[in-house]
Design an enzyme around this catalytic site. Sequence first.
Site, short mmCIF file in Angstrom:
data_model
loop_
_atom_site.label_atom_id
_atom_site.label_comp_id
_atom_site.label_asym_id
_atom_site.label_seq_id
_atom_site.Cartn_x
_atom_site.Cartn_y
_atom_site.Cartn_z
N GLN A 67 42.54 32.24 50.31
CA GLN A 67 43.40 31.40 51.16
C GLN A 67 44.29 32.23 52.05
O GLN A 67 45.14 31.71 52.74
CB GLN A 67 44.27 30.52 50.27
CG GLN A 67 43.46 29.58 49.42
CD GLN A 67 44.30 28.52 48.76
OE1 GLN A 67 45.52 28.61 48.75
NE2 GLN A 67 43.66 27.51 48.23
N ARG A 304 49.99 46.28 45.38
CA ARG A 304 49.59 45.51 44.20
C ARG A 304 49.69 46.29 42.90
O ARG A 304 50.10 45.74 41.87
CB ARG A 304 48.16 44.99 44.41
CG ARG A 304 48.15 43.97 45.51
CD ARG A 304 46.79 43.40 45.80
NE ARG A 304 46.94 42.35 46.80
CZ ARG A 304 45.95 41.67 47.31
NH1 ARG A 304 44.71 41.90 46.92
NH2 ARG A 304 46.17 40.73 48.20
#
Length: 579
Positions: A67, A304
């Site tokens: 997304q 991350r």
Amino acid sequence: MMLEYAATGFHGEPMPHEPMRAETDVLVIGSGAAGMYAAIEAAGSGCRVLLADRSLIGRGGATVMAQMTVAVALGSETPDHWSHHYEDTLASGRGLCNEPLAQLLCEEGPECIRAMDDWGVGWARKDGRITQAMAPGHDRPRCVYVDFLNTGPAVSKTLRTAVNKASGIRKAGDLCVVDLLCDGGEVIGAAALHLGSGAPVILSAKATILATGGLTRLYRRNSASANMGGDGYALALRAGASLVDMEFVQFFPIGHLAPRLVGMDPIMWDPFRYKLGGRLLNNHMEEFTQCYGVAEDGRYVITRDVGSYAILKEVEAGRGSPHGGVYLSFQHCTESALRESFGPVIDRLAANGIDLTKMPIEVAPIAHYHMGGIVADIRMQTEVPGLFAAGEAVGGANGANRLSGNAITEALVFGRRAGRSAAAYAKRFSVSPDHAVNARAALALITANAPMRNFNTAEMVQALQATMQDNVGALRSEEKLTAALETIARLTSELSDTPPGDGNRFDMSRIDWFDLRNMLLVARVVAEAALARTETRGAQQREDYPRLSPDWTFSQVVRVRDARVELSGAARTVATAAS
Ligand SMILES: Cc1cc2nc3c(=O)[nH]c(=O)nc-3n(C[C@H](O)[C@H](O)[C@H](O)COP(=O)(O)OP(=O)(O)OC[C@H]3O[C@@H](n4cnc5c(N)ncnc54)[C@H](O)[C@@H]3O)c2cc1C
């Protein structure tokens, strides 16, 4: 279904135990972004293509779920060049990127993104220019997207339309490939289980592309679809190909944890952070990432690997949120700023009882992407003749830690390259290979008529996911990894050599058996590679070896020889002259 299969050109009816057969120039296994782009390119080169997927075509796997954003040096708003993207990719990979693959990703990304634009994907624009967002690890705004949180669905839909328009592509959904077929060390197609009938299917191909995506279903807490159990890695290993960097599983730091969120992507907070900043807070409602070397001050700059580590360490120190994560707050944003950035998504959050102006949400790391994968060169050719790979299935481009947005670019660029290379390879042959002998072992498994045994395959999947989460997760140690390998060995011996049941339509324990056969092999490879790497680097965080060691600046390669898993170090692939 008979009509569907007549349309794909299969011979034979889908009866249990009676093999159906199909023959093609290029077989593409997996229809995410990589597989669909590969199919379009191979068909464009004049080849007959068969695009097979265990799900519906273009609707399984990660692509359709994504997304967020796609990283590419378009320079549409801020001047950029692929070499800057490349430098950032190498820095993020913590010294382990396969440089030629990373270069290919960055250099050809803009062409693929423009092709997608021409095909009508609908990248978000401002004043006619494609908008590019800033994301952690990138030195400038570089990430394109489709509003609102619609990037993956739009990419999938655009490629599905292009696949449908291309001539020469046959599509076959519900086909789970269980083994590649080899002849004299060359891949000559695949054997598959037709999920809807239980029938075996033999696919003859002059060239085969594995575009089967990643492995995050191995973990209890994951952002994956059911099809992401690492099938392609296991298929490649059994066919004689090598895997690289298998220890580097990426955990996405801010996966949704609480309150309950129905019908929305657990990693949707990333685009929120791109657009609105957001603050990561511990249970004292204090920002904490500065204690781990990255002061965010309301911006989104933490990569991350460091983000996952920082969150897990706060939880471990007793400063976590009630459900075992940390808080993410957008309470500094007004209702109108939220609506301007995310439109209808704000209503979907409200339907879940979430008002971001009034409350923080809880987030925690979630298994998300795999940096490791099949060894392939810049033509996407593996070490096994006739076998190509594309997308997340390929290892090495992102080293020990992937930059956000690089995965969809990788899928598009590597898919396009694999389609071209496989087509060129297939054109060397005039007839398709004959499978009579080579398919025997795979057919015996698919058609086995075994009694139901006293084991519960669904429970075995859960046990595997639990040990991977707890022992091969974002924080690892020798003790944990050894415990995981013991559990994996026990589950492997429980699974035995023959699938249970009679193989009729949608025989779930039989499908689980085939899944577990792959998942256990791949889990073992990940755990063994993680145990061997006695250092901390990128996504591999060893509590017993907490520092990066220069002696470990090389990738580990895995092969299966005589049913034994072999792990060895490999020289790093560095860039030579620009191609
Ligand atoms: C929730 C989520 C959000 C993400 N968001 C982003 C993002 O915003 N930006 C970004 O860059 N990356 C993102 N990623 C990562 C990115 O989406 C993937 O790396 C990329 O889409 C992989 O594409 P692919 O074509 O290689 O594989 P996939 O899209 O995963 O497709 C693999 C296909 O192979 C099929 N398959 C698997 N095994 C078999 C078999 N045995 N037989 C037949 N078919 C098989 C599957 O059904 C599937 O259709 C996200 C990932 C997830 C899970």
